[in-house]
Design a protein around this motif. Structure first.
Motif: not given
Ligand SMILES: Cc1cc2nc3c(=O)[nH]c(=O)nc-3n(C[C@H](O)[C@H](O)[C@H](O)COP(=O)(O)OP(=O)(O)OC[C@H]3O[C@@H](n4cnc5c(N)ncnc54)[C@H](O)[C@@H]3O)c2cc1C
Length: 453
Positions: A135-162
């Motif tokens: 949530e805070r800070g900017f020192d992440s080594a993660l670059n690029g992108a994560d493409v998630i197509t598993d709907r249960s994984l989407i719901r687990r991490h982003f339960p507020y999305l449609a």
């Protein structure tokens, strides 16, 4: 650079301030004056959503390289100031409920990778190792992108999305910051190094083929300011300003708005920047629909709206939303004319298609505040930075909807042009002279706007 250059920068928005900062702090320029007609950072640079990203899938690698450099410089400032600029790295989350777009989203992520934005990771099973953003800070080594197509994984991490969401791409070198603090840090440091801030309006540019100075109006009095180098960074007034030097810059202005409103139940405070990739019909109740149907003036609200509504949480209690459903070229005028009718309601309803929790506010957003400004754009939505055909005259403009994130690399690039320091590989991509290249003009006909917001 000659012995005693006198550098005048016209406009103290984020572009002009970043140029002053780079000239004085990084290059040790001694005689730099910023001329500002209003208050620094108050015309466009305080109207932004303050978001940044290195995700630029098209049309070539230059924007990614430029933005990566800009983000490096922004991070340097964050580190040097104990993150006074509130930089985070929550990412941009592009989402769709359209199965036909899954391939498109994956292709965009791969294209962004091929442009240098970092590797794509695909997640198509519930057990796939997707790493959430902090949530805070900017020192992440993660670059690029994560493409998630598993709907249960989407719901687990982003339960507020449609619940209909079928795919998301989470671009990781992205997030937001305080644009006012970024500008203030750079302006303070520049002034400590001797940069002068003059409150006045530039009304004339002197010199015939070679810059000699500017005329400034201060309280109805005219003054002359000598200049060997002049940087035009006048945001929405740039076209008019360049005409004073006989230059017709290939830029247009579009009016864009955003709404902020008090939000306690819709967008979680830890959410990333969220962008809905689908065109949509706004969600209305049956009664509302019937009332709109019967109303000649408001029936258009039942028509299809374009893709691209986006928004993010803002601090503890507010949410910012943008819906650019109205984007034609206009003559900039101030004060800004009224927003398009029902802007707040349209943005809120549109975003509630992505985040259904926002429907609680439909018809009654709490304390909506709409403001906005102008995106100053070239036809291919790519900034203009560097020298012009007039000797000593430089531009830093055309920052469209990305001028906060671009400001640091833009300031650095114009400073390097002025001081004769080595230029980065991407420098030619932002010169005005690119339009003299017939091959470039041909290419432009094939380029879209690269999915820019
Ligand atoms: C709704 C909205 C959302 C946005 N969201 C984002 C975002 O999420 N991320 C991002 O990076 N960017 C975003 N942007 C874009 C960003 O805000 C702009 O690209 C950026 O602020 C442009 O900065 P600037 O310095 O070029 O222009 P400005 O901030 O307009 O500064 C130009 C300055 O020049 C001065 N000036 C003009 N004429 C004269 C004159 N004759 N004499 C003296 N001074 C003069 C003006 O008073 C002004 O202060 C957004 C913009 C809008 C409108």
């Amino acid at each position: 650079m000659n012995a005693s250059p006198k550098i005048v920068i016209c406009g103290a928005g984020i572009a002009g301030i970043a140029a002053a900062y780079q000239l004085a702090v990084a290059h040790g320029a001694k005689d730099v004056t910023l001329v500002e007609a209003g208050n620094p950072l108050s015309l466009t640079s305080d109207k932004s959503t303050e978001a940044y990203r290195n995700w630029w899938p098209g049309p070539d690698w230059q924007m990614t390289a430029f933005m990566d450099r800009s983000i490096d410089l922004i991070e340097e400032i964050a580190r040097a100031t104990d993150n006074r600029i509130n930089l985070n790295r929550r990412g941009y989350l592009f989402a769709t409920a359209d199965t036909a777009k899954i391939e498109f989203l994956s292709e965009m992520a791969e294209l962004a990778e091929s442009r240098g934005a970092g590797a794509v990771r695909f997640h198509d099973s519930p057990s796939s190792a997707y790493v959430p953003s902090h949530e805070r800070g900017f020192d992440s080594a993660l670059n690029g992108a994560d493409v998630i197509t598993d709907r249960s994984l989407i719901r687990r991490h982003f339960p507020y999305l449609a619940p209909e969401t079928v795919a998301v791409a989470h671009a990781r070198r992205a997030g937001w910051l305080s644009a006012q603090q970024l500008g203030a840090v750079m302006l303070e440091a520049a002034r400590e190094r001797g940069v002068k801030l003059v409150r006045g309006k530039v009304v004339g540019i002197e010199g015939n083929g070679r810059v000699r100075g500017v005329t400034i109006e201060i309280n109805d009095m005219r003054e002359r300011l000598e200049a060997s180098h002049l940087v035009l960074a006048a945001g929405p007034m740039q076209k008019e300003m360049a005409q004073m030097a006989g230059l017709d810059l290939p830029i247009i202005a579009e009016r864009h708005h955003k709404v902020s409103f008090a939000d306690t139940d819709g967008v979680p405070r830890s959410a990333p920047m969220m962008i809905w990739l689908d065109a949509q019909y706004l969600p209305w109740s049956d009664d509302e629909r019937a009332a709109l149907e019967a109303d000649d003036e408001a029936r258009w609200l039942l028509e299809e709206f374009p893709a691209g509504v986006h928004g993010r949480p803002d601090g503890a209690h507010a949410t910012l939303l943008l819906f650019n459903h109205h984007g034609e070229a206009v003559e900039p005028e101030f004060p800004l004319p009224d927003p398009p009718p029902h802007y707040a309601e349209i943005a809120l309803r549109g975003m509630s298609t992505m985040v259904p929790g926002l429907r609680a506010y439909a018809g009654k957003p709490t304390r909506p505040y709409v403001d906005g400004g102008y995106y100053v754009k070239t036809r291919e939505n790519r900034q203009l930075i560097g020298p012009t055909p007039v000797d000593g005259l430089y531009v830093s403009c055309g920052y469209s909807g990305f001028g906060v994130m671009a400001s640091c690399a833009g300031g650095e690039l114009v400073a390097r042009h002025i001081t004769g320091a080595p230029l980065p590989d991407y420098a030619p991509a932002f010169l005005i002279s690119r339009y003299q290249n017939p091959q470039y003009i041909k290419l432009l006909d094939q380029w879209g706007d690269g999915g820019q917001l």
